[in-house]
Design a protein around this motif. Structure first.
Motif, PDB file in Angstrom:
ATOM      1  N   ALA A  72       0.840  -1.193   0.000  1.00  0.00           N
ATOM      2  CA  ALA A  72       0.000   0.000   0.000  1.00  0.00           C
ATOM      3  C   ALA A  72       0.876   1.245   0.000  1.00  0.00           C
ATOM      4  O   ALA A  72       1.788   1.377   0.814  1.00  0.00           O
ATOM      5  CB  ALA A  72      -0.915  -0.013   1.221  1.00  0.00           C
ATOM      6  N   GLY A  73       0.604   2.168  -0.935  1.00  0.00           N
ATOM      7  CA  GLY A  73       1.392   3.381  -1.080  1.00  0.00           C
ATOM      8  C   GLY A  73       2.277   3.383  -2.311  1.00  0.00           C
ATOM      9  O   GLY A  73       2.772   4.435  -2.726  1.00  0.00           O
ATOM     10  N   GLN A  74       2.494   2.218  -2.932  1.00  0.00           N
ATOM     11  CA  GLN A  74       3.327   2.157  -4.132  1.00  0.00           C
ATOM     12  C   GLN A  74       2.537   2.564  -5.380  1.00  0.00           C
ATOM     13  O   GLN A  74       1.307   2.703  -5.348  1.00  0.00           O
ATOM     14  CB  GLN A  74       3.888   0.750  -4.306  1.00  0.00           C
ATOM     15  N   GLU A 138       8.937   3.834  -2.373  1.00  0.00           N
ATOM     16  CA  GLU A 138       9.305   3.602  -0.981  1.00  0.00           C
ATOM     17  C   GLU A 138       8.335   4.254  -0.009  1.00  0.00           C
ATOM     18  O   GLU A 138       8.559   4.237   1.204  1.00  0.00           O
ATOM     19  CB  GLU A 138      10.717   4.154  -0.729  1.00  0.00           C
ATOM     20  N   PHE A 139       7.241   4.824  -0.514  1.00  0.00           N
ATOM     21  CA  PHE A 139       6.256   5.497   0.337  1.00  0.00           C
ATOM     22  C   PHE A 139       5.292   4.450   0.885  1.00  0.00           C
ATOM     23  O   PHE A 139       4.165   4.280   0.411  1.00  0.00           O
ATOM     24  CB  PHE A 139       5.514   6.550  -0.496  1.00  0.00           C
ATOM     25  N   VAL A 140       5.742   3.706   1.881  1.00  0.00           N
ATOM     26  CA  VAL A 140       4.974   2.593   2.431  1.00  0.00           C
ATOM     27  C   VAL A 140       5.019   2.652   3.957  1.00  0.00           C
ATOM     28  O   VAL A 140       5.849   3.357   4.543  1.00  0.00           O
ATOM     29  CB  VAL A 140       5.519   1.233   1.945  1.00  0.00           C
ATOM     30  N   LEU A 141       4.123   1.900   4.580  1.00  0.00           N
ATOM     31  CA  LEU A 141       4.048   1.875   6.040  1.00  0.00           C
ATOM     32  C   LEU A 141       4.988   0.818   6.611  1.00  0.00           C
ATOM     33  O   LEU A 141       5.196  -0.227   5.998  1.00  0.00           O
ATOM     34  CB  LEU A 141       2.620   1.568   6.486  1.00  0.00           C
ATOM     35  N   PRO A 142       5.516   1.061   7.795  1.00  0.00           N
ATOM     36  CA  PRO A 142       6.329   0.027   8.462  1.00  0.00           C
ATOM     37  C   PRO A 142       5.420  -0.995   9.130  1.00  0.00           C
ATOM     38  O   PRO A 142       4.221  -0.781   9.301  1.00  0.00           O
ATOM     39  CB  PRO A 142       7.113   0.832   9.498  1.00  0.00           C
ATOM     40  N   ASP A 143       5.988  -2.101   9.480  1.00  0.00           N
ATOM     41  CA  ASP A 143       5.271  -3.127  10.217  1.00  0.00           C
ATOM     42  C   ASP A 143       6.132  -3.522  11.420  1.00  0.00           C
ATOM     43  O   ASP A 143       7.241  -4.026  11.237  1.00  0.00           O
ATOM     44  CB  ASP A 143       5.000  -4.342   9.329  1.00  0.00           C
ATOM     45  N   PRO A 144       5.700  -3.219  12.628  1.00  0.00           N
ATOM     46  CA  PRO A 144       4.366  -2.756  13.011  1.00  0.00           C
ATOM     47  C   PRO A 144       4.183  -1.251  12.805  1.00  0.00           C
ATOM     48  O   PRO A 144       5.159  -0.512  12.679  1.00  0.00           O
ATOM     49  CB  PRO A 144       4.288  -3.110  14.493  1.00  0.00           C
ATOM     50  N   LEU A 145       2.923  -0.837  12.799  1.00  0.00           N
ATOM     51  CA  LEU A 145       2.576   0.566  12.644  1.00  0.00           C
ATOM     52  C   LEU A 145       2.953   1.338  13.908  1.00  0.00           C
ATOM     53  O   LEU A 145       2.807   0.816  15.018  1.00  0.00           O
ATOM     54  CB  LEU A 145       1.068   0.687  12.397  1.00  0.00           C
ATOM     55  N   PRO A 146       3.461   2.575  13.777  1.00  0.00           N
ATOM     56  CA  PRO A 146       3.755   3.377  14.970  1.00  0.00           C
ATOM     57  C   PRO A 146       2.494   3.585  15.814  1.00  0.00           C
ATOM     58  O   PRO A 146       1.378   3.586  15.294  1.00  0.00           O
ATOM     59  CB  PRO A 146       4.255   4.703  14.392  1.00  0.00           C
TER      60      PRO A 146
END
Length: 383
Positions: A72-74, A138-146
Motif C-alpha cells: 500500500a502506497g506504491q 518507498e512510500f509505504v508503512l512500516p510493520d508494526p505501525l507506529p
C-alpha cells in the motif's frame, strides 16, 4: 518501456522463440489473446468509474506474466495508446493487494494540461489494452505501525494514503487502539476524493480522527514555524487553519504526506525546523529541481537528430519535443525506466546539481536518467 518479466515468463518465451523462429512469440500470442505477451506486461481496463467532478477510478486486470506483489502506497506505470503512440504515466495504487492479485486499481485526476490524465478520465473505455510497469516506490508503512501516526494530503495526494488506510482497515488486529489522524485538503466538496469513505473510516475506528478541509472556504493548511510564535497562526478573522491547531502533537507522530509540491516544501521545512525531519515521509508526484545546467546541443545517435536545449529542459523533454520515442515511467527520477546510454559529453542532474560526463577519449558509455538530467554542454545520447 519494457518491464521486467518473471523468471517463468522468460523461460516460456525462450521456448516459444525456438519453436516459432523466424516469427516472434508475440506474433502468435497476441492473436490468441491480446493480454498474452512475452515482450512486455499488459493489462485490460475492466471499468472506469467517475469520482468527484474531474477524476475516475480505473480498474485494470493484468495479463500473462504479472506476478508482482505491491505494498500500500506504491505506484505502477501505465502506458495507454493516444493518437497512435503509447504515453506512459505513473499512478499510485489506491487499494492494498487483492486476495487473488488479479486487479489493479488507480484513481486519476484529469489535470488541465494533462494529456494522458485527460484521456484516462474522459476518453478511455473498458476493454482497452494498456501496457504496465511493475509496482515501485518507498512510500509505504512500516510493520508494526507506529503507535501515533499522521497522514497529510491534498488533492490527488490522497491516493497512496487511501491505499494505506484501506490496508489498515483490513487489519483490525494491527490497528485496534492505534492513534491515527488524517488531514486531507480539497478545494470543495465536489472535488474531494473519497470523502464518504473517509467519513466512514473515521466512524468505524474510534481511535482514528479524520479531518477533511475545503480550501476555497477554509484556506490552505498553515504549517508552524519554529522560533516564531506568531508564524503559522491564522488571524482570528481568517478561516484558515493551522496544523498546530488541528494536530497539537504533530511533532510526536510519524507522518506520511503527499500532495502539491508547495505543501510538501512547507511540511519539509516545518519538520526540519522542529528537529524531527526523520519522522516525515514524503511522496512527490513531480521531481523537485533546484539545480540548473548550461544547456547545449543534444544528439540522439540512433534517431539521427540533434536538438538545441537550454539548461532547464531535460533530455527526456528535448527528445519528446523532437518527436523521438523516449522511454519513461514516473518522470521524476524514481523508477529508472527512462535510463539511456550517454556516449559523449555531459549532463547535469537537476535535483542536486551532480554532473555525469563521458570523456572524449573514453570509448565506454555511462547510463543516465533522461527525465531528471539536462545537457551540460554538447552531448550524445544513444537513443
Amino acid at each position: 518501456m519494457t518491464a521486467a518479466l518473471s523468471g517463468s515468463a522468460r523461460r516460456l518465451r525462450s521456448l516459444a522463440t525456438r519453436l516459432t523462429t523466424p516469427l516472434l512469440p508475440d506474433d502468435y500470442l497476441t492473436l490468441i489473446n491480446p493480454l498474452w505477451s512475452a515482450r512486455e506486461l499488459r493489462g485490460r481496463i475492466v471499468s472506469v468509474t467517475p469520482e468527484a467532478e474531474d477524476a475516475a477510478t480505473i480498474v485494470v486486470e493484468p495479463g500473462w506474466g504479472w506476478e508482482f506483489e505491491h505494498a500500500a502506497g506504491q505506484y505502477i506505470g501505465i502506458g495507454v495508446q493516444i493518437d497512435g503512440r503509447f504515453v506512459w504515466r505513473s499512478y499510485s495504487l489506491t487499494t492494498p493487494p487483492s486476495r487473488d492479485g488479479h486487479r489493479l486499481v488507480i484513481t486519476v485526476r484529469a489535470m488541465p494540461d494533462g494529456f494522458a490524465s485527460q484521456h484516462l478520465v474522459n476518453g478511455v473505455t473498458p476493454g482497452t489494452v494498456v501496457r504496465l510497469a511493475p509496482p515501485a516506490g518507498e512510500f509505504v508503512l512500516p510493520d508494526p505501525l507506529p503507535a501515533k501516526a499522521l497522514f497529510l494530503s491534498a488533492g490527488s495526494g490522497i491516493t497512496p494514503i487511501m491505499a494505506m488506510l484501506r490496508s489498515l482497515d483490513r487489519r483490525p488486529d494491527a490497528t485496534d487502539g492505534a492513534d491515527l489522524v488524517v488531514v486531507h485538503s480539497a478545494p470543495d466538496a465536489d472535488r474531494a476524493l473519497f470523502a464518504d469513505e473517509l467519513d466512514l473510516l473515521g466512524r468505524r475506528h474510534p481511535s482514528w480522527r479524520v479531518v477533511v478541509r475545503h480550501t476555497r472556504t477554509e484556506g490552505h493548511l498553515l504549517f508552524p514555524r519554529e522560533g516564531n510564535p506568531r508564524a503559522g497562526r491564522a488571524p482570528e478573522s481568517s478561516p484558515r487553519g493551522t496544523l498546530e491547531e488541528l494536530v497539537p502533537d504533530w511533532r510526536d507522530r510519524q507522518t506520511w504526506a503527499c500532495g502539491p509540491g508547495g505543501m510538501l516544501d512547507e511540511a519539509e521545512k516545518a519538520w526540519a525546523d522542529a528537529g524531527v525531519a526523520d519522522a516525515l515521509h514524503l511522496e512527490r508526484f513531480a521531481a523537485s529541481f533546484s539545480a540548473g545546467a548550461e544547456g547545449g546541443t543534444i544528439t540522439f545517435a540512433r534517431s539521427g537528430r540533434t536538438v538545441e536545449a537550454d539548461g532547464a529542459t531535460t533530455v527526456l523533454q528535448a527528445g519528446e519535443q523532437a518527436g523521438i520515442p523516449m522511454p519513461f515511467g514516473c518522470r521524476m527520477g524514481i523508477c529508472h525506466t527512462c535510463v539511456a546510454p550517454l556516449s559523449s559529453g555531459g549532463v547535469r542532474d537537476l535535483r542536486d546539481g551532480s554532473e555525469h560526463r563521458v570523456a572524449d577519449t573514453d570509448q565506454s558509455t555511462r547510463t543516465v536518467q533522461t527525465c531528471v538530467t539536462a545537457a551540460a554542454g554538447d552531448c550524445t545520447v544513444d537513443l
